[in-house]
Design a protein around this motif. Structure first.
Motif, PDB file in Angstrom:
ATOM      1  N   ASN A 171       1.458  -0.680  -7.464  1.00 23.45           N
ATOM      2  CA  ASN A 171       2.789  -1.092  -7.006  1.00 23.45           C
ATOM      3  C   ASN A 171       3.266  -2.349  -7.720  1.00 23.45           C
ATOM      4  OD1 ASN A 171       3.513   0.970  -5.198  1.00 23.45           O
ATOM      5  ND2 ASN A 171       2.200   0.110  -3.623  1.00 23.45           N
ATOM      6  N   LEU A 228       0.840  -1.192   0.000  1.00 27.24           N
ATOM      7  CA  LEU A 228       0.000   0.000   0.000  1.00 27.24           C
ATOM      8  C   LEU A 228       0.878   1.246   0.000  1.00 27.24           C
ATOM      9  CD1 LEU A 228      -2.678  -1.111   2.605  1.00 27.24           C
ATOM     10  CD2 LEU A 228      -2.920  -1.038   0.117  1.00 27.24           C
ATOM     11  N   GLN A 277      -3.991   0.727  -5.146  1.00 27.03           N
ATOM     12  CA  GLN A 277      -2.610   0.950  -4.716  1.00 27.03           C
ATOM     13  C   GLN A 277      -1.771  -0.315  -4.911  1.00 27.03           C
ATOM     14  OE1 GLN A 277      -2.181   2.776  -0.761  1.00 27.03           O
ATOM     15  NE2 GLN A 277      -4.319   3.454  -0.959  1.00 27.03           N
TER      16      GLN A 277
END
Length: 114
Positions: free
Chosen positions: A103, A59, A99
Motif C-alpha cells: 500500500n 492493511l 500488505q
C-alpha cells in the motif's frame, strides 16, 4: 524501507505525499499533532493522507483520505483523533507487513508519520 515506524519511499513526478496514522491507544493532543503536521506539510508543498484506524488503515485495500486545511482547521479543539485508532499490529496479521509495504509503495508516500 522502514525506520522506527516511518516509511521512507521514493516519489515519482507527481506532488510529494506524506501519510499520517494514529496507532495504539487514544491520547489527548493527537488532533493537534495531526493539524500541525498537515498545516506545515501543505505549506511546504506536500499532499497529506490520513490513514483510518491506525495500522489497520494500511492493511488489505487500505483506508485513507486526503487531509487539507479545511479538514483540519479546528480539530485541535476536539479530543481524540479524527483518524481513529486501533491496536492493530501488522506483524501479527498474516502477510500484514507485506500488505503495508504494498500500500505504501502504491501510494508513493515519501514518509509515514505514526
Amino acid at each position: 524501507m522502514f525506520y522506527r515506524g516511518i516509511y521512507m519511499g521514493i516519489t515519482g513526478s507527481r506532488k510529494k505525499q506524506i501519510g499520517i496514522l494514529t496507532g495504539g491507544g487514544d491520547a489527548p493532543g493527537l488532533n493537534a499533532v495531526i493539524r500541525g503536521i498537515t498545516v506545515r506539510a501543505i505549506s511546504m508543498g506536500y499532499d497529506v493522507l490520513g490513514f483510518k484506524k491506525g495500522w489497520a488503515g494500511l492493511l488489505g485495500e487500505g483506508e485513507h483520505h486526503p487531509l487539507d486545511l479545511d479538514k483540519v482547521e479546528s480539530i485541535h479543539m476536539l479530543g481524540g483523533t479524527i483518524l481513529g485508532t486501533s491496536r492493530t499490529n501488522p506483524y501479527k496479521v498474516p502477510n500484514g507487513v507485506e500488505q503495508v509495504k504494498k500500500n505504501l509503495e502504491n501510494l508513493k508516500l515519501i514518509t509515514l508519520l505514526q
